[in-house]
Scaffold this motif. Sequence first.
Motif, short mmCIF file in Angstrom:
data_model
loop_
_atom_site.label_atom_id
_atom_site.label_comp_id
_atom_site.label_asym_id
_atom_site.label_seq_id
_atom_site.Cartn_x
_atom_site.Cartn_y
_atom_site.Cartn_z
N UNK A 60 45.83 -13.24 -36.94
CA UNK A 60 46.79 -13.36 -35.85
C UNK A 60 46.31 -12.55 -34.67
N UNK A 61 46.40 -13.11 -33.48
CA UNK A 61 46.11 -12.34 -32.29
C UNK A 61 47.43 -11.98 -31.63
N UNK A 62 47.59 -10.71 -31.31
CA UNK A 62 48.79 -10.27 -30.60
C UNK A 62 48.36 -9.94 -29.17
N UNK A 63 48.70 -10.83 -28.26
CA UNK A 63 48.27 -10.66 -26.87
C UNK A 63 49.39 -10.13 -26.00
N UNK A 114 52.79 -2.99 -22.71
CA UNK A 114 53.97 -3.79 -23.00
C UNK A 114 54.58 -3.40 -24.36
N UNK A 115 53.75 -2.82 -25.24
CA UNK A 115 54.28 -2.36 -26.53
C UNK A 115 53.59 -2.98 -27.74
N UNK A 116 52.36 -3.47 -27.56
CA UNK A 116 51.65 -4.12 -28.66
C UNK A 116 51.39 -3.14 -29.80
N UNK A 151 52.90 -3.33 -33.61
CA UNK A 151 51.97 -3.43 -34.72
C UNK A 151 52.19 -2.32 -35.74
N UNK A 152 52.41 -1.12 -35.22
CA UNK A 152 52.64 0.03 -36.09
C UNK A 152 53.93 -0.16 -36.88
N UNK A 153 54.96 -0.66 -36.22
CA UNK A 153 56.23 -0.89 -36.91
C UNK A 153 56.08 -1.98 -37.97
N UNK A 155 44.96 -4.14 -39.23
CA UNK A 155 45.28 -4.34 -37.82
C UNK A 155 44.18 -3.70 -37.00
N UNK A 156 43.67 -4.41 -36.02
CA UNK A 156 42.61 -3.89 -35.17
C UNK A 156 43.15 -3.80 -33.74
#
Length: 458
Positions: free
Chosen positions: A90-93, A98-100, A104-106, A168-169
């Motif tokens: 999955x890519x989180x863009x 913004x809070x990525x 991710x940590x949560x 997660x990267x």
Amino acid sequence: MARARTTYRCSECGAVEPKWTGRCSGCEAWNTLVEEVVAATPPLAEAIGPSGAVPLPIAEVDTAAWAPAATHVGELDRVLQGGLVPGSVTVLGGEPGIGKSTLLLQALAGLAKSGQRCLYVTAEESAQQVRLRAERLGALPPNLWLVSDTALPHLLAHIEAVSPNVVAVDSIQTVFEPALSSAPGSVAQVRECAHRLVRVSKERAMSSVLVGHVTKDGALAGPRVLEHLVDTVLSFEGERHHALRLLRAVKHRFGSTDELGLFEMTGSGLEGVPDPSALFLADRRPGTPGSIVAPVLDGHRPLLVEIQALVAKSVIPTPRRSAQGLDSGRLALVIAVLQQHVEMPFAELDVHTVVAGGVKTLEPGADLALALALSSARSGQPLPDDVVACGEVGLGGELRQVHQTARRLAEAARLGFRRAIVPASAPLDLPGLEVIRVATLGEAVRASTDELRRRRAS
Ligand code: TYD
Ligand code: MG
């Protein structure tokens, strides 16, 4: 020694050209071709070895091991439709800040608490920084591993050592493969690193989430190539100055892309917003001219938003037309229809329109509400505060119904609105409110003012 062979790759679309040219033949962007060394690849047959895959009748393919793992971040699970699928990438863009990283940590903490082994690779911040943030978020479960590193071979070694279910990267633009001479963040680097991580994810049935920064115009920075490589692309959006954050799936191989996730950035991380309409309308001041509520649809989710208009005498030759959170093309159209078909001139008047609360509403379903807000702003007469309006305005001044009118009005009824102005063609069985049907924009403007008069008289 023979000179290494080089090609030129477009930093926007990833197209490859044998020679440098000023303009990319793939995406027609100017000055985007970057020289790149062609890496020597081993002969294909040697590299891949014998196949481990076994063809099966489709009904016998086992899916049990591929059930999504819930992140227990409710709004994220809603968008992913369950959670992260093992082996998926999955890519989180999203734009910087913004809070990525927070999301991710949560998510990783949620996964770790439910027994998944998680590895968070931070390639931007130090491990101490991430730990401090995790402490504030209350995210220190024993199953969550953390490492700060940037070289891809080291990253793969960490994956080997920790053997996580989820990695997660953060971010893919700061990870690099030393065998490539181009800088971290370049198309070649991002592509290569993502490619390798995709392969490792599939081999180990490990889910990966890669953070990707996006440019101002909304493209995943440089490499749009990433979108083709991965299973899911999530886009995290919002106004920096507002607490509201919207999460959408741009691509999702395991479900629909229609779900919208809503978060609020608080002092203790991101919190889901279960009732966004109530949040958007919390600061509304009834009785203000130029304000009306429109039930709009974002994906599957009905949202009530306040549309505001302000009309003021212009002191410049070309009056201003500003649309924040609205489509400026649709604003121009609605103004033109009001001028031509409702005889409501806007010449020499500045027009400012906003969707309150930092939401974006680009769909035509907001046209009618926008037109009524403009008309109310121009006359200085407030609209009744328990009225909503939804419908598309046509160039002939006619009104057209928009899809899912019933769902939109049900949401309005739930939040206490009692009347709805809708196009005459709207479905007959509309729930919970008094429906005022109008065929043209002129009729809609008259209906809204008659309604006001009626309310004053009673
Ligand atoms: P961050 O997750 O670092 O954004 P990104 O990874 O997308 O660049 O967080 C962005 C902002 O969120 C940061 O400026 C501080 C703010 N923030 C909060 O308001 N509350 C919090 O609990 C956290 C962790 C961050
Ligand atoms: Mg970050």
